[in-house]
Structure formats: structure tokens, C-alpha cells
Scaffold this motif. Sequence first.
Motif, PDB file in Angstrom:
ATOM      1  N   MET A  85       0.851  -1.191   0.000  1.00  0.00           N
ATOM      2  CA  MET A  85       0.000   0.000   0.000  1.00  0.00           C
ATOM      3  C   MET A  85       0.888   1.243   0.000  1.00  0.00           C
ATOM      4  O   MET A  85       1.774   1.383   0.841  1.00  0.00           O
ATOM      5  N   GLU A  86       0.623   2.110  -0.952  1.00  0.00           N
ATOM      6  CA  GLU A  86       1.445   3.305  -1.122  1.00  0.00           C
ATOM      7  C   GLU A  86       0.778   4.500  -0.456  1.00  0.00           C
ATOM      8  O   GLU A  86      -0.453   4.584  -0.359  1.00  0.00           O
ATOM      9  N   PHE A  87       1.632   5.463  -0.047  1.00  0.00           N
ATOM     10  CA  PHE A  87       1.170   6.679   0.605  1.00  0.00           C
ATOM     11  C   PHE A  87       1.868   7.879  -0.038  1.00  0.00           C
ATOM     12  O   PHE A  87       2.889   7.730  -0.712  1.00  0.00           O
ATOM     13  N   LYS A  88       1.341   9.057   0.208  1.00  0.00           N
ATOM     14  CA  LYS A  88       1.898  10.260  -0.400  1.00  0.00           C
ATOM     15  C   LYS A  88       3.167  10.731   0.279  1.00  0.00           C
ATOM     16  O   LYS A  88       3.945  11.476  -0.309  1.00  0.00           O
ATOM     17  N   PHE A  89       3.412  10.344   1.501  1.00  0.00           N
ATOM     18  CA  PHE A  89       4.606  10.752   2.238  1.00  0.00           C
ATOM     19  C   PHE A  89       5.687   9.683   2.094  1.00  0.00           C
ATOM     20  O   PHE A  89       5.438   8.583   1.562  1.00  0.00           O
ATOM     21  N   ASN A  90       6.850   9.993   2.617  1.00  0.00           N
ATOM     22  CA  ASN A  90       8.007   9.091   2.514  1.00  0.00           C
ATOM     23  C   ASN A  90       7.917   8.038   3.611  1.00  0.00           C
ATOM     24  O   ASN A  90       8.148   8.321   4.786  1.00  0.00           O
ATOM     25  N   VAL A  91       7.573   6.805   3.209  1.00  0.00           N
ATOM     26  CA  VAL A  91       7.443   5.714   4.166  1.00  0.00           C
ATOM     27  C   VAL A  91       8.806   5.263   4.676  1.00  0.00           C
ATOM     28  O   VAL A  91       8.970   4.902   5.851  1.00  0.00           O
ATOM     29  N   ASN A  92       9.833   5.329   3.808  1.00  0.00           N
ATOM     30  CA  ASN A  92      11.178   4.886   4.214  1.00  0.00           C
ATOM     31  C   ASN A  92      11.756   5.768   5.317  1.00  0.00           C
ATOM     32  O   ASN A  92      12.491   5.278   6.183  1.00  0.00           O
ATOM     33  N   LYS A  93      11.423   7.031   5.292  1.00  0.00           N
ATOM     34  CA  LYS A  93      11.907   7.925   6.348  1.00  0.00           C
ATOM     35  C   LYS A  93      11.166   7.667   7.658  1.00  0.00           C
ATOM     36  O   LYS A  93      11.753   7.756   8.749  1.00  0.00           O
ATOM     37  N   LEU A  94       9.884   7.346   7.560  1.00  0.00           N
ATOM     38  CA  LEU A  94       9.085   7.087   8.762  1.00  0.00           C
ATOM     39  C   LEU A  94       9.400   5.705   9.331  1.00  0.00           C
ATOM     40  O   LEU A  94       9.537   5.555  10.556  1.00  0.00           O
ATOM     41  N   LEU A  95       9.544   4.713   8.447  1.00  0.00           N
ATOM     42  CA  LEU A  95       9.793   3.324   8.866  1.00  0.00           C
ATOM     43  C   LEU A  95      11.058   2.842   8.155  1.00  0.00           C
ATOM     44  O   LEU A  95      10.983   2.234   7.076  1.00  0.00           O
ATOM     45  N   PRO A  96      12.219   3.105   8.737  1.00  0.00           N
ATOM     46  CA  PRO A  96      13.472   2.814   8.025  1.00  0.00           C
ATOM     47  C   PRO A  96      13.805   1.327   7.928  1.00  0.00           C
ATOM     48  O   PRO A  96      14.569   0.922   7.051  1.00  0.00           O
ATOM     49  N   ARG A  97      13.248   0.481   8.839  1.00  0.00           N
ATOM     50  CA  ARG A  97      13.576  -0.936   8.818  1.00  0.00           C
ATOM     51  C   ARG A  97      12.644  -1.699   7.873  1.00  0.00           C
ATOM     52  O   ARG A  97      11.578  -1.198   7.495  1.00  0.00           O
ATOM     53  N   LYS A  98      13.079  -2.930   7.541  1.00  0.00           N
ATOM     54  CA  LYS A  98      12.223  -3.760   6.725  1.00  0.00           C
ATOM     55  C   LYS A  98      10.988  -4.194   7.495  1.00  0.00           C
ATOM     56  O   LYS A  98       9.881  -4.212   6.930  1.00  0.00           O
ATOM     57  N   ILE A  99      11.143  -4.546   8.744  1.00  0.00           N
ATOM     58  CA  ILE A  99      10.009  -4.849   9.628  1.00  0.00           C
ATOM     59  C   ILE A  99      10.122  -3.925  10.833  1.00  0.00           C
ATOM     60  O   ILE A  99      11.103  -3.970  11.581  1.00  0.00           O
ATOM     61  N   ASN A 100       9.115  -3.110  11.044  1.00  0.00           N
ATOM     62  CA  ASN A 100       9.121  -2.097  12.090  1.00  0.00           C
ATOM     63  C   ASN A 100       8.056  -2.439  13.127  1.00  0.00           C
ATOM     64  O   ASN A 100       6.930  -2.825  12.783  1.00  0.00           O
ATOM     65  N   LYS A 101       8.432  -2.276  14.395  1.00  0.00           N
ATOM     66  CA  LYS A 101       7.531  -2.587  15.512  1.00  0.00           C
ATOM     67  C   LYS A 101       6.942  -1.300  16.063  1.00  0.00           C
ATOM     68  O   LYS A 101       7.672  -0.365  16.414  1.00  0.00           O
ATOM     69  N   VAL A 102       5.605  -1.262  16.167  1.00  0.00           N
ATOM     70  CA  VAL A 102       4.880  -0.082  16.646  1.00  0.00           C
ATOM     71  C   VAL A 102       4.075  -0.486  17.870  1.00  0.00           C
ATOM     72  O   VAL A 102       3.362  -1.506  17.851  1.00  0.00           O
ATOM     73  N   THR A 103       4.168   0.321  18.923  1.00  0.00           N
ATOM     74  CA  THR A 103       3.428   0.072  20.160  1.00  0.00           C
ATOM     75  C   THR A 103       2.359   1.146  20.357  1.00  0.00           C
ATOM     76  O   THR A 103       2.082   1.935  19.444  1.00  0.00           O
ATOM     77  N   HIS A 104       1.780   1.192  21.565  1.00  0.00           N
ATOM     78  CA  HIS A 104       0.677   2.112  21.844  1.00  0.00           C
ATOM     79  C   HIS A 104       1.088   3.579  21.822  1.00  0.00           C
ATOM     80  O   HIS A 104       0.227   4.461  21.721  1.00  0.00           O
ATOM     81  N   ILE A 105       2.383   3.889  21.890  1.00  0.00           N
ATOM     82  CA  ILE A 105       2.821   5.287  21.880  1.00  0.00           C
ATOM     83  C   ILE A 105       2.893   5.847  20.466  1.00  0.00           C
ATOM     84  O   ILE A 105       3.097   7.057  20.281  1.00  0.00           O
TER      85      ILE A 105
END
Length: 311
Positions: free
Chosen positions: A1-21
Motif C-alpha cells: 500500500m502506497e502513501f503520499k509521504f516518505n514511508v522509508n523515512k518514517l519506517l526505516p527498517r524492513k520490519i518495524n515494531k509499533v506500540t501504543h505510543i
Amino acid sequence: MEFKFNVNKLLPRKINKVTHILIPEDFKGDRRELNECQRQLSKILDDMGEASAKAQGLSKSITSAVKLRDTDHIVYLLVDSEANNNLGSVVGLLKTGSKNLFMFDETGANYQLRPRCILDFYIHESRQRMGLGNILYQYMLSEENIRPVKLAIDRPSEKFLAFLQKHYGLSKIIPQNNKFVVFHGFFDDEIQDVRANRYSLPPRHSFDIGTPPNNNAAKSNSEDVISSSITSKLERPRSLSLYSEEDQKQHTNELPIISTTVVPNNEATSFAPVIIETEKTVKASPSCSQEVTGNNQHGHLDLKFYHSPLW
């Protein structure tokens, strides 16, 4: 799924872990950049959650930024850094979390557990059948240090069940009353829930385990209880009486003496009125007065009681 912003800058790893914060692991920036980062990350979670619900045929999404707050849930996002003109795209989502569950094993024994659960799993339709789902699943298992058989699956689709059977050999499902699915081996090393019924009554008598009852001791104890119950009867204290001792003696002396006529056994009794003679007249109550008139023509006394007015 593509987005208008830079996903690589937001999520630099291949698999990124996101928590409640709602902050990526490698985030570095000021407060303004933090707010922008959380806004973009919320957009990814909401859109991926809606796509996952649509693919599974659900009426509402399971994963969103709002539902992730104030929980122990973890969302793993798989990123393709070369897509979208090197801006990156999100191609996979996997959400885990702990749930309080009442479950039953294959023998029917009940358990109250808080296992780690798979709450949402989705790979974008354009990237399926490429092994990306197994890569994402293996990363989650290593991060949480858990075996696949010890995970409870929340409402898995047919594709997810086929995925688990193909890569992890999980095929023997243990039916549950809730919508979670567990497999044979899930209850290994688990403690059965053996809580007593909270509505049960306590036993009347309690005995020490391993010591036989002594009949002589029981008999002596019962005799002591009976004797103590007899001696424990207390007389009514004189202080509770309404009259003093002198008034009580005077009251007993002033009791009327009633004389009745004795009828012999061999004589039949008639219905004639019995004449009752009293040696002393009973005092009237302070609230009423008694007026006695003379003999009337019928030969009876006419007794009239006049109550004093209340005012």
C-alpha cells in the motif's frame, strides 16, 4: 500500500515494531516532527486495518491507531523500500496482544489463561504468495520468543489456517466457545483452572486430616457443653422489674381471693350463674372512674364505666 509521504523515512527498517505510543523504534526528532510522525503512522494503521478487514470480510476494522492506544498490543509493519519510486510502501501487517480467555482442552478441562494472541494478519493482495507472510511471522516469533503452537488465533481466515498448516504443521484444532482457535499442544505445561464454586456452602464440621476422632474426648466435650449450657442460664435481674421488692410483696398480698361454689360429683350442674365474692375491691385505673348504682328491678348491679376525656 502506497502513501503520499516518505514511508522509508518514517519506517526505516524492513520490519518495524509499533506500540501504543505510536512512535517508531528509531525515531529521532523534535516535538513538531513527533506530531507529524504520529499523524503519518496513524494513517498507515487505519488504511492497512481497513484493507485487512475488507480482505477477511469483516464489517469493521480490527486494527487502527485509536484501538492501539492504552493496550499492550504490538503491530509489526513489513515495508518494501524500493516501491513507490523509492519512497517505500507498506505490504504487510501483523498485530499481537494478550487476552484474558476461558478455554477448554481436548478432554474438556477448563483453563483461565492470558495467552499471547494473533489479532490481525494481512499481506497486501499484490504481494501475496511471495513468502513475505512467513518472513513477517518468523520475525514476530523471534521478537516475542514464543512457539507457534502457543499462540491463540482470533477468527482466522481459511487462508491463514492453510498458512499455519503449510509452514508450521498446525492442523489439529481444539474447538472453543469463543472465536479463538488453538491447536493440539497449546495446553501443554498449563495449569488447569480448579477454582471452587463461589456459591458452595462451607462444611458444618471440620476435622484435622490424618487424626482419627476420639470418642471419649467427644463424649466428655459434649457433656461439658451440656453442663455449661445448663449453668449458663441466668436469672432475670431484679433491676429489670418495674416495681421494687416492697411493692411486689404488697402487690402479692393485695391479690383478690376468689371463692367458688363446689358442686358435688353426684349432682348435676346447672347453668345458674356463679356468684364470685371478692374480699377486696380492685382499684380502678387512673384513667377511668366507676359508678355503682342501686339494685334495679331485675336484681342485678348496674356497673357503668366512664372514661375521662382526653382533653
